[in-house]
Each structure stands twice: as C-alpha cells, then as structure tokens.
Design an enzyme around this catalytic site. Structure first.
Site, PDB file in Angstrom:
ATOM      1  N   SER A 130       0.827  -1.208   0.000  1.00 46.13           N
ATOM      2  CA  SER A 130       0.000   0.000   0.000  1.00 46.13           C
ATOM      3  C   SER A 130       0.861   1.258   0.000  1.00 46.13           C
ATOM      4  O   SER A 130       1.969   1.274   0.551  1.00 46.13           O
ATOM      5  CB  SER A 130      -0.857  -0.010   1.274  1.00 46.13           C
ATOM      6  OG  SER A 130      -1.446   1.249   1.473  1.00 46.13           O
ATOM      7  N   LYS A 170       2.183  -3.891   6.554  1.00 48.06           N
ATOM      8  CA  LYS A 170       2.461  -4.030   5.116  1.00 48.06           C
ATOM      9  C   LYS A 170       3.967  -3.904   4.862  1.00 48.06           C
ATOM     10  O   LYS A 170       4.548  -4.662   4.096  1.00 48.06           O
ATOM     11  CB  LYS A 170       1.710  -2.958   4.315  1.00 48.06           C
ATOM     12  CG  LYS A 170       0.221  -3.167   4.269  1.00 48.06           C
ATOM     13  CD  LYS A 170      -0.137  -4.324   3.347  1.00 48.06           C
ATOM     14  CE  LYS A 170      -1.591  -4.687   3.406  1.00 48.06           C
ATOM     15  NZ  LYS A 170      -1.919  -5.924   2.713  1.00 48.06           N
ATOM     16  N   TYR A 195      -1.500  -0.530  10.469  1.00 51.17           N
ATOM     17  CA  TYR A 195      -1.816  -1.205   9.204  1.00 51.17           C
ATOM     18  C   TYR A 195      -0.628  -1.087   8.240  1.00 51.17           C
ATOM     19  O   TYR A 195      -0.146  -2.076   7.684  1.00 51.17           O
ATOM     20  CB  TYR A 195      -3.086  -0.591   8.592  1.00 51.17           C
ATOM     21  CG  TYR A 195      -3.294  -0.935   7.140  1.00 51.17           C
ATOM     22  CD1 TYR A 195      -3.593  -2.228   6.747  1.00 51.17           C
ATOM     23  CD2 TYR A 195      -3.184   0.045   6.143  1.00 51.17           C
ATOM     24  CE1 TYR A 195      -3.774  -2.555   5.402  1.00 51.17           C
ATOM     25  CE2 TYR A 195      -3.367  -0.264   4.800  1.00 51.17           C
ATOM     26  CZ  TYR A 195      -3.657  -1.561   4.439  1.00 51.17           C
ATOM     27  OH  TYR A 195      -3.831  -1.871   3.108  1.00 51.17           O
TER      28      TYR A 195
HETATM   29  P1  NAD Z   1     -11.127  -6.696   1.093  1.00 50.14           P
HETATM   30  O1  NAD Z   1     -11.348  -6.656   2.554  1.00 50.14           O
HETATM   31  O2  NAD Z   1     -12.293  -6.535   0.206  1.00 50.14           O
HETATM   32  O3  NAD Z   1     -10.381  -8.054   0.700  1.00 50.14           O
HETATM   33  C1  NAD Z   1      -9.559  -8.762   1.601  1.00 50.14           C
HETATM   34  C2  NAD Z   1     -10.001 -10.207   1.573  1.00 50.14           C
HETATM   35  O4  NAD Z   1      -9.223 -10.949   2.518  1.00 50.14           O
HETATM   36  C3  NAD Z   1     -11.470 -10.386   1.985  1.00 50.14           C
HETATM   37  O5  NAD Z   1     -12.115 -11.240   1.071  1.00 50.14           O
HETATM   38  C4  NAD Z   1     -11.407 -10.991   3.370  1.00 50.14           C
HETATM   39  O6  NAD Z   1     -12.510 -11.818   3.665  1.00 50.14           O
HETATM   40  C5  NAD Z   1     -10.105 -11.766   3.284  1.00 50.14           C
HETATM   41  N1  NAD Z   1      -9.511 -12.002   4.586  1.00 50.14           N
HETATM   42  C6  NAD Z   1      -9.386 -11.119   5.610  1.00 50.14           C
HETATM   43  N2  NAD Z   1      -8.803 -11.720   6.663  1.00 50.14           N
HETATM   44  C7  NAD Z   1      -8.556 -13.009   6.294  1.00 50.14           C
HETATM   45  C8  NAD Z   1      -7.965 -14.110   6.949  1.00 50.14           C
HETATM   46  N3  NAD Z   1      -7.530 -14.046   8.218  1.00 50.14           N
HETATM   47  N4  NAD Z   1      -7.862 -15.273   6.272  1.00 50.14           N
HETATM   48  C9  NAD Z   1      -8.320 -15.378   5.005  1.00 50.14           C
HETATM   49  N5  NAD Z   1      -8.895 -14.366   4.342  1.00 50.14           N
HETATM   50  C10 NAD Z   1      -9.007 -13.193   4.975  1.00 50.14           C
HETATM   51  O7  NAD Z   1     -10.016  -5.619   0.750  1.00 50.14           O
HETATM   52  P2  NAD Z   1      -9.438  -5.130  -0.641  1.00 50.14           P
HETATM   53  O8  NAD Z   1      -9.736  -3.691  -0.773  1.00 50.14           O
HETATM   54  O9  NAD Z   1      -9.834  -6.057  -1.724  1.00 50.14           O
HETATM   55  O10 NAD Z   1      -7.884  -5.270  -0.344  1.00 50.14           O
HETATM   56  C11 NAD Z   1      -7.121  -6.387  -0.757  1.00 50.14           C
HETATM   57  C12 NAD Z   1      -5.699  -6.222  -0.267  1.00 50.14           C
HETATM   58  O11 NAD Z   1      -5.170  -5.008  -0.795  1.00 50.14           O
HETATM   59  C13 NAD Z   1      -5.568  -6.127   1.246  1.00 50.14           C
HETATM   60  O12 NAD Z   1      -4.404  -6.824   1.633  1.00 50.14           O
HETATM   61  C14 NAD Z   1      -5.400  -4.645   1.498  1.00 50.14           C
HETATM   62  O13 NAD Z   1      -4.655  -4.379   2.646  1.00 50.14           O
HETATM   63  C15 NAD Z   1      -4.641  -4.205   0.249  1.00 50.14           C
HETATM   64  N6  NAD Z   1      -4.835  -2.783  -0.083  1.00 50.14           N
HETATM   65  C16 NAD Z   1      -6.102  -2.299  -0.264  1.00 50.14           C
HETATM   66  C17 NAD Z   1      -6.288  -0.935  -0.541  1.00 50.14           C
HETATM   67  C18 NAD Z   1      -7.666  -0.356  -0.718  1.00 50.14           C
HETATM   68  O14 NAD Z   1      -7.803   0.867  -0.627  1.00 50.14           O
HETATM   69  N7  NAD Z   1      -8.695  -1.157  -0.988  1.00 50.14           N
HETATM   70  C19 NAD Z   1      -5.172  -0.083  -0.645  1.00 50.14           C
HETATM   71  C20 NAD Z   1      -3.904  -0.627  -0.488  1.00 50.14           C
HETATM   72  C21 NAD Z   1      -3.742  -1.987  -0.203  1.00 50.14           C
HETATM   73  N1  UFG Z   2     -12.447  12.016   2.897  1.00 55.52           N
HETATM   74  C1  UFG Z   2     -13.395  12.948   3.234  1.00 55.52           C
HETATM   75  N2  UFG Z   2     -14.493  12.515   3.922  1.00 55.52           N
HETATM   76  C2  UFG Z   2     -14.691  11.208   4.258  1.00 55.52           C
HETATM   77  C3  UFG Z   2     -13.706  10.252   3.897  1.00 55.52           C
HETATM   78  C4  UFG Z   2     -12.584  10.705   3.217  1.00 55.52           C
HETATM   79  O1  UFG Z   2     -13.263  14.120   2.941  1.00 55.52           O
HETATM   80  O2  UFG Z   2     -15.719  10.902   4.885  1.00 55.52           O
HETATM   81  C5  UFG Z   2     -11.245  12.465   2.163  1.00 55.52           C
HETATM   82  C6  UFG Z   2      -9.957  12.258   2.929  1.00 55.52           C
HETATM   83  O3  UFG Z   2      -9.706  13.342   3.772  1.00 55.52           O
HETATM   84  C7  UFG Z   2      -8.957  12.126   1.781  1.00 55.52           C
HETATM   85  C8  UFG Z   2      -9.759  11.447   0.670  1.00 55.52           C
HETATM   86  O4  UFG Z   2     -11.117  11.680   1.003  1.00 55.52           O
HETATM   87  O5  UFG Z   2      -8.554  13.380   1.340  1.00 55.52           O
HETATM   88  C9  UFG Z   2      -9.516   9.949   0.585  1.00 55.52           C
HETATM   89  O6  UFG Z   2      -9.755   9.336   1.839  1.00 55.52           O
HETATM   90  P1  UFG Z   2      -9.902   7.761   2.011  1.00 55.52           P
HETATM   91  O7  UFG Z   2     -10.189   7.483   3.435  1.00 55.52           O
HETATM   92  O8  UFG Z   2     -10.841   7.220   1.002  1.00 55.52           O
HETATM   93  O9  UFG Z   2      -8.456   7.214   1.591  1.00 55.52           O
HETATM   94  P2  UFG Z   2      -7.001   7.527   2.183  1.00 55.52           P
HETATM   95  O10 UFG Z   2      -6.198   8.100   1.072  1.00 55.52           O
HETATM   96  O11 UFG Z   2      -7.069   8.291   3.439  1.00 55.52           O
HETATM   97  O12 UFG Z   2      -6.499   6.063   2.552  1.00 55.52           O
HETATM   98  C10 UFG Z   2      -6.585   5.014   1.578  1.00 55.52           C
HETATM   99  C11 UFG Z   2      -6.860   3.701   2.279  1.00 55.52           C
HETATM  100  C12 UFG Z   2      -5.700   3.265   3.117  1.00 55.52           C
HETATM  101  C13 UFG Z   2      -4.469   3.252   2.272  1.00 55.52           C
HETATM  102  C14 UFG Z   2      -4.241   4.571   1.598  1.00 55.52           C
HETATM  103  C15 UFG Z   2      -3.101   4.464   0.628  1.00 55.52           C
HETATM  104  O13 UFG Z   2      -8.005   3.804   3.099  1.00 55.52           O
HETATM  105  O14 UFG Z   2      -5.925   1.971   3.607  1.00 55.52           O
HETATM  106  O15 UFG Z   2      -5.408   4.951   0.854  1.00 55.52           O
HETATM  107  O16 UFG Z   2      -2.742   5.706   0.165  1.00 55.52           O
HETATM  108  F1  UFG Z   2      -3.424   2.959   3.044  1.00 55.52           F
END
Ligand code: NAD
Ligand code: UFG
Length: 348
Positions: free
Chosen positions: A133, A161, A157
């Site tokens: 991430s 990572k 978190y």
């Molecule tokens: P998500 O929660 O939709 O997907 C994660 C999946 O992992 C889910 O299906 C959940 O059921 C499964 N899971 C959780 N804990 C588990 C466990 N103990 N054993 C087996 N399965 C388990 O999230 P996502 O947005 O699809 O994210 C996928 C990956 O990408 C994650 O590792 C997350 O940290 C990473 N990531 C996501 C974002 C984002 O903004 N969505 C940003 C950066 C990194």
């Molecule tokens: N925001 C608002 N109101 C809300 C929610 C968000 O104004 O209710 C704004 C935040 O201040 C930010 C933007 O929308 O400027 C994006 O916010 P998000 O919470 O959607 O995303 P972040 O960039 O804060 O964080 C996300 C993921 C993290 C990840 C990160 C990586 O949630 O898990 O991107 O850059 F680590």
C-alpha cells in the site's frame, strides 16, 4: 497454470480473479470471508458465463491456518496441477481499526503472510504478488511518490504491510536465484467492473470516500462530510490518486507475467494513475456523470490525513508495460452502477 488467490472474494481480489480467468489461468481462492461474501465469486462466474466451480476452486479458510494451507498445496500437487504462483490479497485493511486493535492486524497481515510463504517454500512455489500500500510511504513525502521515496508508515496497518515487504526482501536475499516477488503498492482503488455485478461491499459503515459517496447518493447516509477545505491544494480539499479497480486488477496480471518471464527478482511497484483528484472534484465529477446530487458539508481535517498523495507510476509503465486506461469519469460511473444495482452490496 494454477494460481492461488488469497482474499480472492474481496474487492480487489474478485476483480483480479475475473482478469486471471479471462487470461486463461486456473485459480484456487482461499478466503475466510472475514470481509467478503461467497457471492462475489459466483458473480465473477456469471460475468464470464461459467458454471460455479468450473474455473474457481474455493477453500474457506483463514490465512493463519497452516494445516489448511498445506492441504491446499498438497491437494493441487496430487491433482498434478500444482500451484505455481500466489496473489496474496488476504488481510485486514482499515487504518483506524488497526490503531484500535494493532495485535489482530499483526496477526492476520504479518503472521498470516509468514505462514503462507513458509508453505509456498515447502512446495517449491516461489512466485508471489503481494498487496502492499501507498500508506507505507512517510508522511513527509506525498506527491509523485517514487518507489524509493521515504518509507515510514504512521499507522499499524501500514507497519504490517512494510513488515511483509521486508520479510519478502529477506527471503529473496537468502535464496536469490529462487524467488520472484512483486510488492504492488496500491494508491486509492475505486469503481467497479462495468457489468455492475461485482464491486466493493464493505461490512459496516465505510470509512473511505468512494463507498461513502455512493451511499449518500443512494440516500442511505444523509450527507457526505469533507474533511477540510483548508489544505494546501488547488481547491483546499484533499487530493488522491484514484485508480479504477479493473486497471489495478490488470496491473496484477502484468506483474505476474513479468515475473514469470524474467529472472528471479524482487520488485517494488506503485500502481496508481499518476493523476490527482481533489475531494471536491470527485464529488463534482460523480454528480455530473451520474446526474445525481451529493449533499455535503465541510468539516475539520481528519487526524493523520495528508493534503496530497499521488503516485509516480513510471516504473510500472516501463517495467510491466502496464498503464491505467480508465478515466475518473468511468470510475464514478462504474462504481455508481454497482451500488445502484446492489444497494446492500452482496448481502441478500
Ligand atoms: P477486502 O477486505 O475486500 O479483501 C480482503 C479479503 O481478505 C477479503 O475477502 C477478506 O474476507 C479476506 N480475509 C481477511 N482476513 C482473512 C484471513 N484471516 N484469512 C483469510 N482471508 C481473509 O479488501 P481489498 O480492498 O480487496 O484489499 C485487498 C488487499 O489489498 C488487502 O491486503 C489490502 O490491505 C490491500 N490494499 C487495499 C487498498 C484499498 O484501498 N482497498 C489499498 C492498499 C492496499
Ligand atoms: N475524505 C473525506 N471525507 C470522508 C472520507 C474521506 O473528505 O468521509 C477524504 C480524505 O480526507 C482524503 C480522501 O477523502 O482526502 C480519501 O480518503 P480515504 O479514506 O478514502 O483514503 P485515504 O487516502 O485516506 O487512505 C486510503 C486507504 C488506506 C491506504 C491509503 C493508501 O483507506 O488503507 O489509501 O494511500 F493505506
């Protein structure tokens, strides 16, 4: 070729499963459904006109369950169709939850990964694409983040990572000519597959901007709160690098294919568009493209936020020959189509 997708039922995992099957891969999904529904993969089959279980083999299990992991690899080997690569999505992803409960984040995200890599090694499967991430970058650097920009997460978190990335580096250093590893550092994935059949289905109240906007659009939440309009950005609201989840999914295929074609190596790669969009711009684009009003109110800044977080994605473009194709307008249209057709996500 058979690929294990951990967390394959989740938001990014399900879209990547779709892309993998389209590319001809056979997949095994391991998921505990801690934050997802089985229905997501049924929908993947529906999009592809496949019968359930035809292309996706499902294992309901926790990533920390070593016995199940071992069984999964052993079964595939017995079937003469071993797992040759892993896409590792399984994990917990809420920054705020990780501050409240760091131990569970270390256990699932770090211990779970450690167990997975141990079993992979045991079964001579040493190709892995890991979901990292942008949150691992340090607070001081926030625009045009390069892979060698300062690292220093400010929440548990992000620390988990980074720890997994470091573990992978150590594993690579120990057995240099064996592992093929890609740490993909995602920026802000939003949107959904254009069919509207799969998308993000958060359990409980979402924290992230996009599911909040779509729930306001549906009337499930009264209004959207903008966290600060006094940031040093063009319109004062926070700027992020939003990337369409299908572009992100395709980035995983490019990374896997790059690893399979090349020498063993470890890569750290940003997956973002390189373009910033402010909160205000996102709301306006969403309203214009979908012809729907998003009531909003300006609130104070959220603790821990940054004014601007944008990727330098030149390494992904150069090395993986991947580039994001979908616009912010498509992200807003596709994400809204999904939410409109599935107001409760995969529930019901
Ligand atoms: P998500 O929660 O939709 O997907 C994660 C999946 O992992 C889910 O299906 C959940 O059921 C499964 N899971 C959780 N804990 C588990 C466990 N103990 N054993 C087996 N399965 C388990 O999230 P996502 O947005 O699809 O994210 C996928 C990956 O990408 C994650 O590792 C997350 O940290 C990473 N990531 C996501 C974002 C984002 O903004 N969505 C940003 C950066 C990194
Ligand atoms: N925001 C608002 N109101 C809300 C929610 C968000 O104004 O209710 C704004 C935040 O201040 C930010 C933007 O929308 O400027 C994006 O916010 P998000 O919470 O959607 O995303 P972040 O960039 O804060 O964080 C996300 C993921 C993290 C990840 C990160 C990586 O949630 O898990 O991107 O850059 F680590």
């Amino acid at each position: 070729m058979r690929v294990l997708v951990t967390g394959g039922a989740g938001f990014i995992g399900s879209h990547t499963c779709l892309s993998l099957i389209k590319k001809g891969y056979q997949i095994v999904v391991l998921d505990s459904y801690a934050n997802s529904h089985k229905e997501s993969l049924k929908r993947v089959n529906k999009i592809l006109n496949l019968k359930n279980s035809e292309k996706i083999k499902l294992f309901k299990a926790d990533i920390r369950n070593e016995e199940m992991l071992e069984k999964l690899f052993a079964d595939s080997k017995k079937e003469n169709n071993p797992i040759l690569a892993v896409m590792h999505f399984a994990g917990l992803k809420s920054v705020s939850e990780s501050i409240q409960n760091p131990m569970i984040y270390w256990d699932v995200n770090f211990n779970g990964s450690l167990k997975l890599f141990k079993i992979m090694d045991k079964f001579d499967c040493r190709t892995v694409v890991f979901s990292s991430s942008a949150t691992i970058y340090s607070l001081s650097s926030s625009t045009n983040l390069k892979e060698d920009s300062n690292i220093g997460p400010n929440n548990p978190y992000g620390e988990t990572k980074l720890a997994v990335e470091k573990l992978l580096q150590k594993m690579f250093a120990k057995q240099k000519n064996l592992w093929r590893i890609a740490n993909l550092r995602y920026f802000n994935p939003i949107g959904a597959h254009k069919s509207g059949l799969i998308g993000e289905s958060p359990l409980g109240l979402p924290n992230n901007i996009f599911p909040l906007i779509t729930q306001v659009a549906l009337g499930m939440i009264d209004k959207f709160f903008i966290f600060g309009n006094d940031w040093p950005t063009l319109d004062g609201t926070g700027v992020r690098d939003y990337i369409h989840v299908m572009d992100l999914a395709e980035g995983h295929i490019s990374a896997l294919e790059y690893l399979l074609k090349n020498e063993p190596q470890i890569l750290n790669i940003n997956l973002g568009t390189g373009k910033g969009t402010s909160v205000m711009e996102l709301i306006n684009i969403f309203q214009d493209i979908n012809k729907i009003k998003i009531p909003y109110e300006i609130k104070g800044r959220r603790v821990g936020d940054l004014p601007s977080v944008i990727a330098d994605n030149s390494l992904a473009i150069k090395c993986l020959k991947w580039f994001p194709k979908r616009t912010i307008q498509e992200m807003c249209a596709d994400g809204w189509k999904w939410q409109k057709l599935n107001p409760n996500g995969f529930k019901n």
